[in-house]
Design a protein around this motif. Structure first.
Motif, mmCIF file in Angstrom:
data_model
loop_
_atom_site.group_PDB
_atom_site.id
_atom_site.type_symbol
_atom_site.label_atom_id
_atom_site.label_comp_id
_atom_site.label_asym_id
_atom_site.label_seq_id
_atom_site.Cartn_x
_atom_site.Cartn_y
_atom_site.Cartn_z
ATOM 1 N N CYS A 1 0.854 -1.178 0.000
ATOM 2 C CA CYS A 1 0.000 0.000 0.000
ATOM 3 C C CYS A 1 0.894 1.233 0.000
ATOM 4 O O CYS A 1 1.893 1.278 0.729
ATOM 5 C CB CYS A 1 -0.893 -0.043 1.228
ATOM 6 S SG CYS A 1 -2.241 1.123 1.152
ATOM 7 N N GLY A 2 0.553 2.224 -0.796
ATOM 8 C CA GLY A 2 1.367 3.426 -0.928
ATOM 9 C C GLY A 2 1.592 4.160 0.379
ATOM 10 O O GLY A 2 2.653 4.719 0.601
ATOM 11 N N GLU B 1 -8.730 6.970 0.387
ATOM 12 C CA GLU B 1 -8.129 6.988 -0.946
ATOM 13 C C GLU B 1 -6.659 6.647 -0.783
ATOM 14 O O GLU B 1 -5.975 7.219 0.055
ATOM 15 C CB GLU B 1 -8.283 8.371 -1.576
ATOM 16 C CG GLU B 1 -7.720 8.447 -2.974
ATOM 17 C CD GLU B 1 -7.924 9.802 -3.612
ATOM 18 O OE1 GLU B 1 -7.132 10.130 -4.503
ATOM 19 O OE2 GLU B 1 -8.843 10.534 -3.225
ATOM 20 N N ASP B 2 -6.196 5.677 -1.545
ATOM 21 C CA ASP B 2 -4.808 5.244 -1.456
ATOM 22 C C ASP B 2 -4.426 4.577 -2.764
ATOM 23 O O ASP B 2 -5.219 4.538 -3.696
ATOM 24 C CB ASP B 2 -4.628 4.272 -0.295
ATOM 25 C CG ASP B 2 -3.246 4.376 0.347
ATOM 26 O OD1 ASP B 2 -2.280 4.695 -0.368
ATOM 27 O OD2 ASP B 2 -3.138 4.147 1.556
ATOM 28 N N GLU B 3 -3.207 4.054 -2.829
ATOM 29 C CA GLU B 3 -2.829 3.304 -4.017
ATOM 30 C C GLU B 3 -2.078 2.039 -3.632
ATOM 31 O O GLU B 3 -1.390 2.004 -2.620
ATOM 32 C CB GLU B 3 -2.025 4.149 -5.002
ATOM 33 C CG GLU B 3 -0.646 4.532 -4.592
ATOM 34 C CD GLU B 3 0.049 5.411 -5.626
ATOM 35 O OE1 GLU B 3 -0.564 5.781 -6.640
ATOM 36 O OE2 GLU B 3 1.208 5.719 -5.413
ATOM 37 N N LYS C 1 0.810 1.049 -10.464
ATOM 38 C CA LYS C 1 0.066 1.767 -9.430
ATOM 39 C C LYS C 1 -1.428 1.632 -9.702
ATOM 40 O O LYS C 1 -1.881 1.863 -10.810
ATOM 41 C CB LYS C 1 0.462 3.242 -9.416
ATOM 42 C CG LYS C 1 1.914 3.440 -9.053
ATOM 43 C CD LYS C 1 2.313 4.893 -9.105
ATOM 44 C CE LYS C 1 3.795 5.023 -8.797
ATOM 45 N NZ LYS C 1 4.220 6.424 -8.849
ATOM 46 N N VAL C 2 -2.164 1.234 -8.663
ATOM 47 C CA VAL C 2 -3.619 1.065 -8.768
ATOM 48 C C VAL C 2 -4.260 1.920 -7.682
ATOM 49 O O VAL C 2 -3.939 1.769 -6.494
ATOM 50 C CB VAL C 2 -4.025 -0.418 -8.579
ATOM 51 C CG1 VAL C 2 -5.531 -0.575 -8.581
ATOM 52 C CG2 VAL C 2 -3.372 -1.295 -9.630
ATOM 53 N N ARG C 3 -5.145 2.827 -8.064
ATOM 54 C CA ARG C 3 -5.834 3.690 -7.102
ATOM 55 C C ARG C 3 -6.958 2.920 -6.406
ATOM 56 O O ARG C 3 -7.669 2.148 -7.043
ATOM 57 C CB ARG C 3 -6.426 4.917 -7.802
ATOM 58 C CG ARG C 3 -5.415 5.811 -8.461
ATOM 59 C CD ARG C 3 -4.439 6.500 -7.569
ATOM 60 N NE ARG C 3 -5.073 7.325 -6.562
ATOM 61 C CZ ARG C 3 -4.435 7.776 -5.487
ATOM 62 N NH1 ARG C 3 -3.174 7.481 -5.283
ATOM 63 N NH2 ARG C 3 -5.059 8.506 -4.608
ATOM 64 N N MET C 4 -7.109 3.139 -5.090
ATOM 65 C CA MET C 4 -8.181 2.556 -4.290
ATOM 66 C C MET C 4 -9.033 3.685 -3.736
ATOM 67 O O MET C 4 -8.494 4.679 -3.249
ATOM 68 C CB MET C 4 -7.611 1.820 -3.073
ATOM 69 C CG MET C 4 -7.027 0.505 -3.304
ATOM 70 S SD MET C 4 -6.695 -0.371 -1.740
ATOM 71 C CE MET C 4 -6.062 0.849 -0.610
ATOM 72 N N TYR C 5 -10.343 3.507 -3.817
ATOM 73 C CA TYR C 5 -11.276 4.474 -3.255
ATOM 74 C C TYR C 5 -12.320 3.727 -2.442
ATOM 75 O O TYR C 5 -12.730 2.640 -2.826
ATOM 76 C CB TYR C 5 -12.007 5.247 -4.367
ATOM 77 C CG TYR C 5 -11.103 5.999 -5.299
ATOM 78 C CD1 TYR C 5 -10.679 7.278 -4.991
ATOM 79 C CD2 TYR C 5 -10.674 5.424 -6.487
ATOM 80 C CE1 TYR C 5 -9.842 7.970 -5.850
ATOM 81 C CE2 TYR C 5 -9.840 6.103 -7.348
ATOM 82 C CZ TYR C 5 -9.436 7.381 -7.035
ATOM 83 O OH TYR C 5 -8.609 8.065 -7.871
#
Length: 86
Positions: free
Chosen positions: A26-27, A61-63, A76-80
């Motif tokens: 996780c970013g 919100e994270d990546e 990189k994959v964005r998470m919401y």
């Protein structure tokens, strides 16, 4: 999700040739994410991602950073999402 609730999502990663995923992190170094990776190279990986909702209510919100063997930069994959009160 509700605070502390656990949910499994499937992350699909595709390539033109077989590849191996070295790690998924996780970013923000959020510790509520667990993944199970395949050790064999394949052109499509379906990665189960288990998310445990953090303790604070509100939007999240994270990546995710996906390290691929033989690739210099991670994908990189964005998470919401939204964390709700219990």
């Amino acid at each position: 999700l509700k605070t502390g609730e656990e949910k499994t999502f499937r992350l699909v990663v595709k390539g033109k040739k077989p590849f191996t995923i070295a790690s998924v992190t996780c970013g923000s170094k959020y510790e509520g994410i667990k993944v199970k990776l395949s050790e064999s190279p394949r052109p499509v990986h379906v990665v189960p991602v288990v998310l445990t909702a953090p303790g604070a209510d509100g939007p999240v919100e994270d990546e995710l950073l996906i390290a691929i063997e033989g690739r210099d930069e991670p994908l990189k994959v964005r998470m919401y999402g939204e964390i709700l009160e219990n």
